[in-house]
Enzyme design. Structure first.
Site, PDB file in Angstrom:
ATOM      1  N   GLN A   1       0.906  -1.194   0.171  1.00  0.00           N
ATOM      2  CA  GLN A   1      -0.175   0.042  -0.016  1.00  0.00           C
ATOM      3  C   GLN A   1       0.869   1.146   0.162  1.00  0.00           C
ATOM      4  OE1 GLN A   1      -2.244  -0.931   3.652  1.00  0.00           O
ATOM      5  NE2 GLN A   1      -0.285  -1.608   4.622  1.00  0.00           N
TER       6      GLN A   1
ATOM      7  N   PRO B   1      -4.945  -4.500   0.311  1.00  0.00           N
ATOM      8  CA  PRO B   1      -4.865  -5.720   0.990  1.00  0.00           C
ATOM      9  C   PRO B   1      -5.792  -5.896   1.966  1.00  0.00           C
ATOM     10  CG  PRO B   1      -3.181  -4.052   1.772  1.00  0.00           C
ATOM     11  CD  PRO B   1      -3.823  -3.419   0.673  1.00  0.00           C
TER      12      PRO B   1
ATOM     13  N   ASP C   1      -0.559   0.360  13.903  1.00  0.00           N
ATOM     14  CA  ASP C   1      -0.003   1.507  14.423  1.00  0.00           C
ATOM     15  C   ASP C   1       0.313   1.196  16.025  1.00  0.00           C
ATOM     16  OD1 ASP C   1      -3.105   2.106  13.779  1.00  0.00           O
ATOM     17  OD2 ASP C   1      -2.567   1.791  15.904  1.00  0.00           O
TER      18      ASP C   1
ATOM     19  N   ASP D   1      -0.807 -12.160   6.242  1.00  0.00           N
ATOM     20  CA  ASP D   1      -2.121 -11.856   5.551  1.00  0.00           C
ATOM     21  C   ASP D   1      -3.112 -12.306   6.738  1.00  0.00           C
ATOM     22  OD1 ASP D   1      -4.303 -11.886   2.786  1.00  0.00           O
ATOM     23  OD2 ASP D   1      -4.695 -11.858   4.690  1.00  0.00           O
ATOM     24  N   GLY D   2      -4.011 -11.442   7.360  1.00  0.00           N
ATOM     25  CA  GLY D   2      -4.929 -11.958   8.475  1.00  0.00           C
ATOM     26  C   GLY D   2      -5.851 -12.802   8.053  1.00  0.00           C
TER      27      GLY D   2
ATOM     28  N   GLU E   1      -0.354  -8.529  11.207  1.00  0.00           N
ATOM     29  CA  GLU E   1      -0.168  -7.337  10.501  1.00  0.00           C
ATOM     30  C   GLU E   1       0.501  -7.953   9.201  1.00  0.00           C
ATOM     31  OE1 GLU E   1      -0.836  -3.784  10.477  1.00  0.00           O
ATOM     32  OE2 GLU E   1      -0.015  -4.265   8.402  1.00  0.00           O
TER      33      GLU E   1
ATOM     34  N   ASP F   1      -8.541  -4.975  13.413  1.00  0.00           N
ATOM     35  CA  ASP F   1      -8.418  -3.399  13.216  1.00  0.00           C
ATOM     36  C   ASP F   1      -7.892  -3.247  11.812  1.00  0.00           C
ATOM     37  OD1 ASP F   1      -6.253  -1.273  14.562  1.00  0.00           O
ATOM     38  OD2 ASP F   1      -7.915  -0.595  13.471  1.00  0.00           O
TER      39      ASP F   1
ATOM     40  N   HIS G   1      -9.607   3.551  19.345  1.00  0.00           N
ATOM     41  CA  HIS G   1      -8.753   2.322  20.116  1.00  0.00           C
ATOM     42  C   HIS G   1      -9.458   1.792  21.300  1.00  0.00           C
ATOM     43  CE1 HIS G   1      -5.221   3.905  17.510  1.00  0.00           C
ATOM     44  NE2 HIS G   1      -5.766   2.622  16.872  1.00  0.00           N
TER      45      HIS G   1
END
Ligand code: SAM
Length: 284
Positions: free
Chosen positions: A33, A165, A88, A140-141, A108, A158, A64
């Site tokens: 990305q 992606p 993050d 990749d989740g 992540e 999240d 959050h």
């Protein structure tokens, strides 16, 4: 994108929001990305992925705290937690406030997001990445939840909006495998976008999730830099109906762990499940 060096813009089909910037800190086209990090006058440092605001120093806590404390305080004893996305570190930070958490796995896809979040906006992870209970997996989740045998008490998705992606994190197959990864009594939450700018996302998610989970309940809250009015998440579980949880039960847990928050409180938690009429009608 920046214009005239002074502004960064977030562009939707019919809406553009601009933020005046002090400095342009970081930009990279990763394998996955377009990553931008700017320092804005109004919101401090701001992370954008593919041109969309992901989080800012000044208003990250709205999101959050609501993404973490609503499921975690609804679960009787969350010990194993899975975070999909969350580069993050803000969700991880809030999860690790819970002393009973034994492990928080964060999957992540883009290590670059973690690397420069640590470097440029460390206040958001606030040391969470170094916590011995945290386990970072760069993958990749969607593939992870399909292949892992792990099971989790709370799963928090999240992810960005269904762009690039993250698209796979909105598929039936992903939700099917997420469901298999929950322990009995487990809870899954995911962000489902703004009620105005991403008006289709809530209904699309509901149509899939209601065939997988017993309880599927949306909750709404404010995130100033997620434009389009109220923002939403969805709470999914086979055993816990979030609307049966009492404020005093939650308050006792908050007091027992001396949880300190900036937006979240038990009243907001309970109230967030009381939806505007137009959203209730949209979900019929
Ligand atoms: N709070 C933001 C929102 O609501 O849009 C999301 C913030 S977080 C930075 C989103 C993270 O999801 C990013 O770090 C991105 O790299 C990650 N991501 C995107 N697609 C993914 C995937 N398929 N698997 C795992 N992580 C993914």
């Amino acid at each position: 994108m920046t214009e005239h060096g002074q502004w960064v813009s977030e562009k939707w089909e019919n809406v553009v929001t601009r933020y005046r910037i002090k400095a342009y800190l970081y930009e990279e086209k990763s394998e996955f990305q377009h990553i931008q990090l700017v320092d804005t006058h109004e919101y401090g440092k701001m992370l954008l992925l593919d041109g969309i605001v992901q989080t800012t120093e000044k208003d990250e806590f709205f999101y959050h705290e609501m993404m973490v404390h609503v499921p975690m305080l609804s679960h009787s004893a969350p010990k194993q937690v899975l975070i999909i996305g969350g580069g993050d570190g803000g969700v991880l930070r809030e999860v690790l406030h819970y002393p009973q958490v034994e492990k928080a796995v964060m999957v992540e896809i883009d290590a670059n997001v973690v690397d420069f979040s640590k470097k440029y906006i460390p206040s958001i992870n606030n040391g969470a990445f170094e916590d011995k209970r945290a386990e970072l997996v760069f993958a990749d989740g969607a593939e992870y939840v399909e292949k892992t045998n792990g099971t989790y008490d709370v799963i928090i998705v999240d992810s960005p909006d269904p762009i690039g992606p993250a698209r796979v994190l909105f598929s039936n197959k992903f939700y099917f495998h997420l469901h298999r990864r929950l322990t009995p009594g487990g809870i899954m939450v995911r962000q489902t976008g703004s009620l105005q700018i991403q008006a289709d996302e809530q209904k699309q998610a509901y149509n899939v999730l209601k065939n997988i989970f017993t309880h599927v309940a949306f909750y709404v809250y404010c995130v100033p830099t997620y434009i389009g009015g109220l923002f939403s998440s969805v709470f999914c579980s086979d055993n816990i109906d979030p609307k049966n949880i009492r404020s005093d039960e939650i308050q006792t847990k908050v007091n027992d762990m001396s949880l300190e928050t900036t937006y979240y409180n038990p009243g907001i938690h309970i109230g967030s499940f009381h939806l505007p009429e137009f959203l209730k009608n949209r979900l019929k």
